[in-house]
Design a protein around this motif. Structure first.
Motif, mmCIF file in Angstrom:
data_model
loop_
_atom_site.group_PDB
_atom_site.id
_atom_site.type_symbol
_atom_site.label_atom_id
_atom_site.label_comp_id
_atom_site.label_asym_id
_atom_site.label_seq_id
_atom_site.Cartn_x
_atom_site.Cartn_y
_atom_site.Cartn_z
ATOM 1 N N ARG A 230 -2.176 -15.631 15.163
ATOM 2 C CA ARG A 230 -3.281 -14.788 14.365
ATOM 3 C C ARG A 230 -4.270 -14.560 15.639
ATOM 4 N N THR A 231 -4.623 -15.131 16.730
ATOM 5 C CA THR A 231 -5.395 -14.179 17.954
ATOM 6 C C THR A 231 -4.720 -13.058 18.382
ATOM 7 N N PHE A 232 -3.452 -13.428 18.522
ATOM 8 C CA PHE A 232 -2.509 -12.881 20.225
ATOM 9 C C PHE A 232 -2.523 -10.889 19.290
ATOM 10 N N GLY B 266 -8.056 -12.372 27.142
ATOM 11 C CA GLY B 266 -8.162 -12.989 26.201
ATOM 12 C C GLY B 266 -6.613 -13.356 26.667
ATOM 13 N N ASN B 267 -5.906 -12.331 27.260
ATOM 14 C CA ASN B 267 -4.425 -12.920 27.834
ATOM 15 C C ASN B 267 -4.748 -14.001 28.530
ATOM 16 N N PHE B 268 -5.339 -14.054 29.528
ATOM 17 C CA PHE B 268 -4.829 -15.383 30.608
ATOM 18 C C PHE B 268 -5.719 -16.476 29.963
ATOM 19 N N ALA B 269 -6.256 -16.441 28.642
ATOM 20 C CA ALA B 269 -6.925 -18.071 27.556
ATOM 21 C C ALA B 269 -5.741 -18.147 26.797
ATOM 22 N N LEU B 270 -5.591 -16.720 26.110
ATOM 23 C CA LEU B 270 -4.381 -17.496 25.182
ATOM 24 C C LEU B 270 -3.279 -18.275 25.372
#
Length: 631
Positions: A522-524, A561-565
């Motif tokens: 739901r975040t990605f 966000g990509n690097f955190a998820l």
């Protein structure tokens, strides 16, 4: 006769009160005794109380209640200090994203493989992708070295490589030399130290993996905000603008000193943060290199133990949980022999095997009362596996433990008050934390974890989603200098700084926290949709400085966000093996970094920047489809 009965009742009441006081003195632990640690208590199997009495709470529960207020304080103090050190490490690591700004100040002889001769986009655009590839190469070494010598030394090693790589690049005379030092050596240092704050942070805060990842890599994003402005001030103090994509020679003359200064700052930040990476006290892992270094010192000779005397209990260990009593040694609480002289404790010798159990005797009323009291209180003491003798005070009774198998011995004045009971029962120990986890254990082979559809799906999601943000991070200034309405060094440097703090840093923290609240999928999925829409309209948004700045900030917001998820999701999916798995999964980021410049140069010759932005934007939607189907 009535007077005699009254006197007898009064004597009986006095005896019961005295026995209760003696019992209380026997089973009340001294105030000076410290409660055993939770790590020690986990190794103790809880005991069930005597039949007919109340079941004692397991030792782990009692100690956990004792330490309930200590653990949060420990986590929020020393654990947060470790997270702060992780932010310092990632401030140094995140300086790689300054390359989109630094590449414009690169001297002409360092822009192309053949020197100053070259056309089109400079070959130096590959420096950022090559840093990520080197980071990808060094990341599998990080967890391996951490298991060998601990997080502190591993992070310090990576910090030294980072600083040496940047400082050495200041003396490069060609692009190949510059890439070898600035991209390869610096990238290896980033890869080795990158995961150390995640490893220690997840040990301090095991239920807040998204928060740990997001807060630590916020430093990764904020780095470019700080160092973009610092680098611009050092290399172009007069704020000169480029003419035809080239700066005056005075700007290029400041290049070596600027890179050398930045390298020293990176070294200080990463080394300080590495020294703050420590494990929580509950961590029981051993590091072979550190153990070998400790073992190289001469050890003190061990003292020979003397056999225990038969007439006295064995000396107890200093640790009250030092010995777990096997079920076979658990004794039956029996009254002492009647021949024992009053005032002396009965010898705590092991009981001889009996051919048959004697018939149960009906206890007296006092026996029922005292038996129940001893069962309730004795089960508490036995549940904690006390291994040192306790005395009944004036009653001169002793509770022998340790090598005497935790045998209860009563003195003569109370020999008629305790009823023979059944042996203590041992219940199964609670399942270990590793058994409760649904993730694969540490012993699972790495190959069996990565050669799976789940791993492949995550790898493809990164490849298609990360390529757009990384491409913009490395080329936004090069693209802006070619647009008349955007050609301003001060403005483009400001765009880079705002994109770093409001985009990369904020995106890492925001999406990392959101993954803890609503989950990864739901975040990605919203991230990839926002990223695709912005990328498809990037060329139109570049017609204005305000919209260009906003679009660049959004693109780096999604990149962060990509690097955190994916680090947090990898830790959730693979548990303790997550660090090793993510070191392989990170190859997708390196591949995306290489794919961006190669694909851009190929599409640029066919359809210009419009075709480049369109194709890369559509790749983000591919990640949306994979996440929708695979998760």
């Amino acid at each position: 006769r009535l007077a005699m009965r009254g006197t007898g009742l009064l004597a009986a009441a006095s005896l019961l009160l005295a026995s209760g006081a003696a019992e209380q003195a026997a089973f009340t632990p001294p105030r000076s005794r410290s409660v055993p640690s939770l790590a020690s208590a986990r190794s103790v199997q809880p005991l069930l109380g005597l039949r007919g009495g109340h079941t004692a709470a397991p030792a782990t529960e009692l100690v956990a209640q004792k330490q309930k207020t200590a653990v949060p304080a420990e986590s929020t103090q020393r654990g947060l200090i470790g997270l702060l050190g992780g932010v310092l490490i990632h401030l140094a690591c995140g300086s790689m994203y300054c390359w989109g700004n630094l590449v414009s100040y690169l001297p002409p002889e360092l822009k192309y493989w053949g020197g100053a001769q070259g056309t089109g986009l400079p070959d130096a655009q590959l420096v950022l992708p090559l840093i990520l590839v080197s980071q990808m190469t060094g990341m599998p070494l990080g967890p391996v070295l951490e298991k060998l010598m601990g997080p502190t030394l591993t992070a310090a090693l990576g910090a030294i490589l980072m600083g040496a790589g940047v400082v050495g690049a200041a003396n490069a005379k060609s692009l190949a030399q510059f890439v070898l030092s600035y991209a390869v050596l610096f990238g290896l240092g980033v890869g080795i130290t990158y995961q150390q704050p995640f490893i220690t942070g997840n040990r301090w805060f095991p239920t807040k993996k998204g928060m740990v990842t997001g807060s630590v890599i916020t430093g990764m994003g904020a780095s470019a905000f700080l160092f973009n402005m610092l680098a611009t001030k050092l290399v172009n103090p007069d704020g000169l603008n480029a003419v035809g994509g080239a700066f005056p020679s005075s700007v290029y003359a400041n290049w070596p000193s600027t890179i050398r200064t930045l390298g020293c700052i990176y070294l200080c930040l990463a080394l300080t943060g590495g020294l703050l990476q420590t494990n929580p006290p509950s961590f029981t892992g051993k590091y072979p290199l550190l153990e070998w270094l400790k073992g190289s010192k001469p050890a003190a000779p061990a003292k020979a133990s003397t056999p225990a005397k038969a007439s006295a209990p064995a000396k107890a260990s200093a640790d009250p949980l030092a010995r777990v009593v096997p079920p076979a040694e658990l004794p039956i609480a029996e009254p002492p022999p009647a021949a024992a002289p009053p005032g002396r404790a009965v010898s705590a010798a092991p009981a001889q095997p009996q051919p048959a159990s004697p018939p149960a005797q009906r206890p007296r009323r006092g026996g029922r009362f005292m038996g129940g009291m001893l069962r309730r209180r004795g089960s508490l003491v036995l549940g904690l596996a006390v291994s040192e003798p306790e005395t009944f005070g004036a009653a001169n009774a002793s509770l022998a433990a340790s090598e005497l198998a935790l045998k209860t011995v009563l003195s003569a004045p109370f020999s008629g008050l305790l009823v023979p009971e059944q042996p203590l029962l041992m219940i199964a120990p609670p399942p270990t934390e590793q058994a409760l986890k649904k993730t694969p254990p540490d012993s699972a082979g790495l190959a069996s974890l990565i050669f799976t559809p789940k791993f492949l799906g995550m790898w493809l999601m990164i490849l298609n989603s990360a390529v757009s943000g990384i491409s913009i991070a490395g080329s936004y200034k090069t693209y802006g200098l070619k647009q008349p309405q955007l050609n301003s060094d001060a403005f483009l440097s400001l765009v880079g700084s705002l994109s770093a703090i409001g985009g990369n840093a904020a995106g890492r923290f925001f999406f990392g926290a959101m993954s803890d609240l609503v989950g990864f999928k739901r975040t990605f999925v919203p991230l990839t949709i926002l990223q695709a829409v912005t990328m498809l309209s990037y060329q139109y948004l570049a017609k204005s400085r305000i919209t260009f700045c906003m679009a660049t900030v959004v693109m780096l917001f999604c990149m962060g966000g990509n690097f955190a998820l994916f680090p947090a999701q990898t830790m959730r999916e693979y548990g303790a093996a997550g660090a090793s798995v993510y070191s392989i999964l990170f190859t997708a980021f390196g591949s995306a970094a290489l794919l961006g410049p190669i694909l851009s140069n190929a599409l640029l010759a066919k359809g210009g920047f419009g075709l480049v932005f369109t194709v890369i934007g559509l790749l983000s939607l591919v990640s949306t489809a994979i996440a929708t189907v695979a998760l």
